[in-house]
Design a protein around this motif. Structure first.
Motif, short mmCIF file in Angstrom:
data_model
loop_
_atom_site.label_atom_id
_atom_site.label_comp_id
_atom_site.label_asym_id
_atom_site.label_seq_id
_atom_site.Cartn_x
_atom_site.Cartn_y
_atom_site.Cartn_z
N ALA A 30 11.39 -4.18 -13.49
CA ALA A 30 10.71 -5.08 -14.43
C ALA A 30 10.73 -4.44 -15.82
O ALA A 30 10.84 -3.20 -15.94
N PHE A 31 10.60 -5.27 -16.85
CA PHE A 31 10.60 -4.77 -18.22
C PHE A 31 9.23 -5.03 -18.82
O PHE A 31 8.67 -6.12 -18.64
N TYR A 38 10.80 -0.46 -15.54
CA TYR A 38 10.06 0.09 -14.40
C TYR A 38 10.89 -0.17 -13.15
O TYR A 38 11.19 -1.33 -12.84
N VAL A 39 11.21 0.87 -12.43
CA VAL A 39 12.05 0.75 -11.25
C VAL A 39 11.22 1.11 -10.01
O VAL A 39 10.61 2.18 -9.96
N LYS A 54 8.59 7.39 -2.54
CA LYS A 54 8.11 6.02 -2.81
C LYS A 54 7.35 6.09 -4.12
O LYS A 54 6.23 6.61 -4.18
N ARG A 55 7.94 5.55 -5.17
CA ARG A 55 7.37 5.77 -6.49
C ARG A 55 7.90 4.73 -7.47
O ARG A 55 8.83 4.00 -7.14
N VAL A 56 7.30 4.72 -8.66
CA VAL A 56 7.81 3.90 -9.75
C VAL A 56 8.40 4.84 -10.79
O VAL A 56 7.75 5.80 -11.23
N SER A 57 9.64 4.58 -11.18
CA SER A 57 10.31 5.39 -12.20
C SER A 57 10.37 4.57 -13.48
O SER A 57 10.52 3.34 -13.44
N VAL A 93 0.97 -3.27 -14.72
CA VAL A 93 2.06 -3.27 -13.75
C VAL A 93 1.51 -3.64 -12.37
O VAL A 93 0.52 -3.06 -11.91
N TYR A 94 2.18 -4.59 -11.71
CA TYR A 94 1.76 -5.08 -10.39
C TYR A 94 2.85 -4.74 -9.38
O TYR A 94 4.03 -4.99 -9.63
#
Lengths: 337, 467
Positions: A30-31, A38-39, A54-57, A93-94
């Motif tokens: 998402a942008f 956000y990946v 398991k994470r957000v990059s 961020v969701y």
């Protein structure tokens, strides 16, 4: 209308790392308003050693790594089977989670704020929420794949509406996956198990379904999708390991197979490991494999540059096309001309 | 009075599959024994397992980046497959052509090898050896990628003769050398890069790449060779042609099949019968197994419960009985772990000789693991298979005396026939509950729990732990 758009591979972002600068099974992206990407890294299997993957990059289109947050687990703010990521008008961020049947909310730096969601089949409850997206009113739409329906919530989790049931007829779903909303308020859904895309009005009235491509071009098990301002559909054709672009009437405009080369992050690694880099440069990473005896997924397993498990397709404000190439741990970016 | 017909079908399904529920056995009974055998040996007539749902929710089942995923994938497949003999024969060849993840560092490579066993495992042995010789995991495992025209490596050539086809004593050292020379040039694509990746597993920039077989004529020793009394300019295909026709090979394969499908104790007459089937069918495994399953050697009650279930047979069979893991679940890893703790780490056998089977599966440690694992799986009353058994009990009658409850439960776990002594102990255990009743409504929960406890004890019996 017929598009005149063409698609040119631009570059690849990411490479496989368990933690740090890189991705592990990126299934969605998402942008935010500042152009930060956000990946969402699903990773797995769920053994202790793999949970930190398991994470957000966070990164930019120019492959600048901005950091990461989150970890695997079942506590507040942790991820088990993270499936989809969306950003609201406040840049919060969701993250939807198919393992924990909930949506978790974070600030733009990854600080956990709150969560909602209850497992079940009653209206407002969740069973494998696969994809989330915000509309212009900041309401959160969701494909509730295990309950074979679409649900619309306020962003703090109050149910607004729901429709759909299991089946293959009009207005029915079989494990819906991808979800895309247009400025005009239409809702596009990847009806995964029925191999079709469905288009609805915002109040849940079926407008049309797209499943009429001839054999050979037909979509198989569609995952994420995006829709541009002209009504063209960009579909992660997960079962065929491709991305298909369909015109507003469902005609096939383009088929992308993936053509990735090393990202900057990967190139950096081989620059400091020249022996491996040399052997890699001498290897044939685009071998000719014999399609008649192999399924597409087996070809993708043997040809590194192809898509493998394309899960999400997103368009940024410049109209560039991003493909979450989940089993290859990268995003492939295409320029749309 | 034991139901012999049902008992025989249960025996067949334990050996040619992973056991069967009572309902499945009744369906087989309606079909007849011979028709059931025919359906088993023609798995291609049954629908294949649709794994899309599992690969969607657990992506690494597809890419198999990690070893746990390789084991998980096979566990799911054995549990959900409608083609039990296809899985059982894959497990047989995996044990015989034992290839271990530990050396390969490439979990998908061993998974792909099991796919080869599924596709060819019931075909002619000649084809199986051809596919095995071209299999990238095997080429890596036994170093055939290092078998060069001017620097032969004998590892694959030796094991092909000793462990995979004829057995020691049926060839000379010169045959080994010439066999190896015939397989020079049989390698994998990009072998140097793939070797580095296998030895330094940390960085695969885009995940693993499937290995591909490659034949390099320039690296093949194209000169004359003498092999098992014949002379010629042999390549690998010629060697396999010769091996597949040897009487020693027919005996070797017959013995292995007998041991795997019939008994831990060899029977020379039965093996001779199977070896003859090998010769009559030109080594067709499907024909051999059909003949075996229809023979008295197999049907005889003397060989019922004559084999110790392997850990994989035990956990998969119990999961199938309980109806577990029919949808994607992250804790499938625990099932493979259970089998690992019992001594069988599938896809990672201890040596090229595979596992030591039979009574060697059981020691004081693994026995506890076997009993606990089975009890855990069958003890979950939410599992659909367990609920189905309880529902069936309720449908038959409202109340059960201990003896009746034991008999019904033995039937429900797949037509299990136990010794008089075991039966007596089970009845004594059930007698602790007295009469088990499903009426009135407030008695149901307690009765269900008592049934499950009895099932747990049944699964701990010697008979259930045997195949």
């Amino acid at each position: 209308m017929t598009t005149t758009k063409t698609f040119t591979y631009s570059h690849t972002i990411g490479f496989l790392t368990a933690v740090g600068r890189g991705f592990t099974n990126p299934v969605d992206l998402a942008f935010n308003s500042q152009g930060v990407i956000y990946v969402l890294n699903r990773a797995g299997p769920e053994t202790t050693v793999r949970l930190p993957s398991k994470r957000v990059s966070m990164c930019t289109i120019d492959e600048e790594f901005l950091g990461e947050w989150g970890t695997g687990g079942q506590g507040d703010g942790e991820f088990w089977w993270p499936s989809s990521i969306a950003i609201d008008s406040l840049d919060q961020v969701y993250v939807a989670d198919e393992g924990l049947q909930r949506v978790s909310i974070f600030d733009k730096g990854g600080k956990f704020l709150s969560q909602w969601g209850v497992k079940g089949s009653a209206d407002g409850q969740l069973e494998y929420p696969s994809s989330i997206a915000f509309d212009a009113d900041d309401n959160l739409w969701l494909t509730d794949s295990g309950n074979h329906r679409v649900q619309k919530f306020t962003k703090d989790g109050q149910l607004i509406s729901a429709w759909g049931q299991r089946g293959s007829g009009p207005g029915q779903f079989q494990g819906p996956w991808g979800l895309a909303l247009t400025e005009a308020g239409d809702v596009y859904v990847s009806d995964w198990g029925n191999d079709r895309i469905q288009r609805y009005s915002a109040d849940g009235v079926l407008i049309e379904e797209f499943d009429g491509l001839p054999e050979g071009d037909a979509i198989h098990r569609p995952a994420g999708l995006a829709v541009d301002d002209d009504g063209n559909m960009y579909v992660a054709d997960w079962g065929n390991e491709k991305v298909k672009v369909l015109g507003p009437n469902g005609s096939l405009l383009a088929t992308l197979r993936g053509e990735s080369v090393d990202s900057k992050w990967a190139a950096d690694y081989f620059a400091v490991n020249p022996e491996e880099g040399q052997l890699r440069s001498e290897a044939d990473l685009f071998p000719e494999l014999d399609p008649p005896v192999r399924r597409e997924r087996e070809i993708s397993a043997g040809v590194e540059g192809y898509f493998w498990g394309p899960s999400a397709v997103k368009l940024d404000r410049q109209g560039r096309l991003y493909v979450a190439d989940s089993l290859r741990h990268r995003l492939q970016v295409y320029q749309v001309n | 009075m034991a139901d012999k017909e049902l008992g025989l079908l249960a025996h067949l399904m334990r050996r040619a599959g992973f056991g069967a529920t009572l309902q499945e056995l009744e369906e087989s009974r309606a079909q007849g024994y011979e028709a059931t055998v025919d359906a088993l040996v023609h798995p291609e007539d049954a629908s294949d397992w649709d794994d899309d749902l599992f690969r969607r929710y657990q992506p690494d089942l597809n890419s198999v980046m990690y070893f746990e995923s390789a084991q998980n994938y096979w566990m799911y497949k054995m549990i959900n497959s409608k083609r039990p003999l296809e899985e059982k024969i894959a497990l047989f060849w995996h044990g015989l052509f034992a290839t271990a993840y530990g050396k390969l560092n490439h979990a998908k490579g061993v998974v792909n090898q099991t796919d080869t066993f599924r596709r060819h495992g019931l075909g002619p042995f000649h084809s199986i050896l051809m596919e095995l010789s071209r299999d990238p995991a095997m080429i890596f495992w036994l170093d055939n990628k290092d078998n060069h025209k001017y620097a032969p490596n004998e590892n694959y050539g030796r094991e092909l003769l000793e462990l995979f086809s004829m057995g020691i004593g049926n060839y000379t050292e010169d045959d080994v050398k010439n066999c190896a020379r015939a397989f020079t040039g049989w390698t994998i694509a990009n072998d140097e890069y793939m070797s580095v990746r296998a030895s330094r597993d940390s960085i695969w920039p885009s995940g693993r790449i499937d290995w591909q077989f490659e034949y390099r004529p320039e690296d093949h020793d194209d000169t004359e060779k003498r092999f098992l009394g014949r002379t010629g300019n042999f390549n690998g295909e010629d060697i396999i042609d010769i091996i597949a026709m040897r009487p020693a090979t027919s005996w070797f394969i017959a013995g292995k099949l007998y041991n795997y499908f019939v008994s831990d104790t060899p029977n020379e007459e039965a093996i001779s019968f199977l070896a003859e089937e090998y010769r009559k069918s030109s080594g067709d495994i499907r024909s051999m197994l059909r003949a075996l399953f229809l023979s008295d050697y197999f049907k005889s009650e003397d060989v019922w419960y004559a084999k110790v279930k392997s850990p994989t047979e035990l956990v998969v069979g119990t999961a199938r009985l309980a109806g577990s893991f029919t949808t994607p679940q992250w804790d499938i890893t625990n099932l493979a772990s259970d089998a690992n703790f019992m001594g069988q780490e599938i896809l990672n056998p201890p040596t090229v000789e595979g596992w030591h089977t039979g009574t060697e599966w059981v020691d004081t440690g693994t026995l506890v693991e076997r009993v606990n694992s089975s009890a855990l799986i069958i003890g979950d009353t939410l599992q659909p298979g367990v609920q189905a058994m309880i529902k069936s009990l309720k449908a038959r009658r409202d109340t059960y005396q201990p003896n009746d409850l034991v008999d019904e439960c033995l039937l429900l776990v797949g037509g299990l026939q136990v010794s008089e002594g075991t039966h007596q102990r089970l009845v004594e255990f059930a007698a602790n509950y007295g009469e088990v009743s499903f009426t009135p409504e407030d008695a149901v929960s307690c009765s269900e729990q008592q049934v499950v406890e009895l099932l747990q004890v049944i699964l701990a019996t010697r008979e259930y732990q045997m195949a």
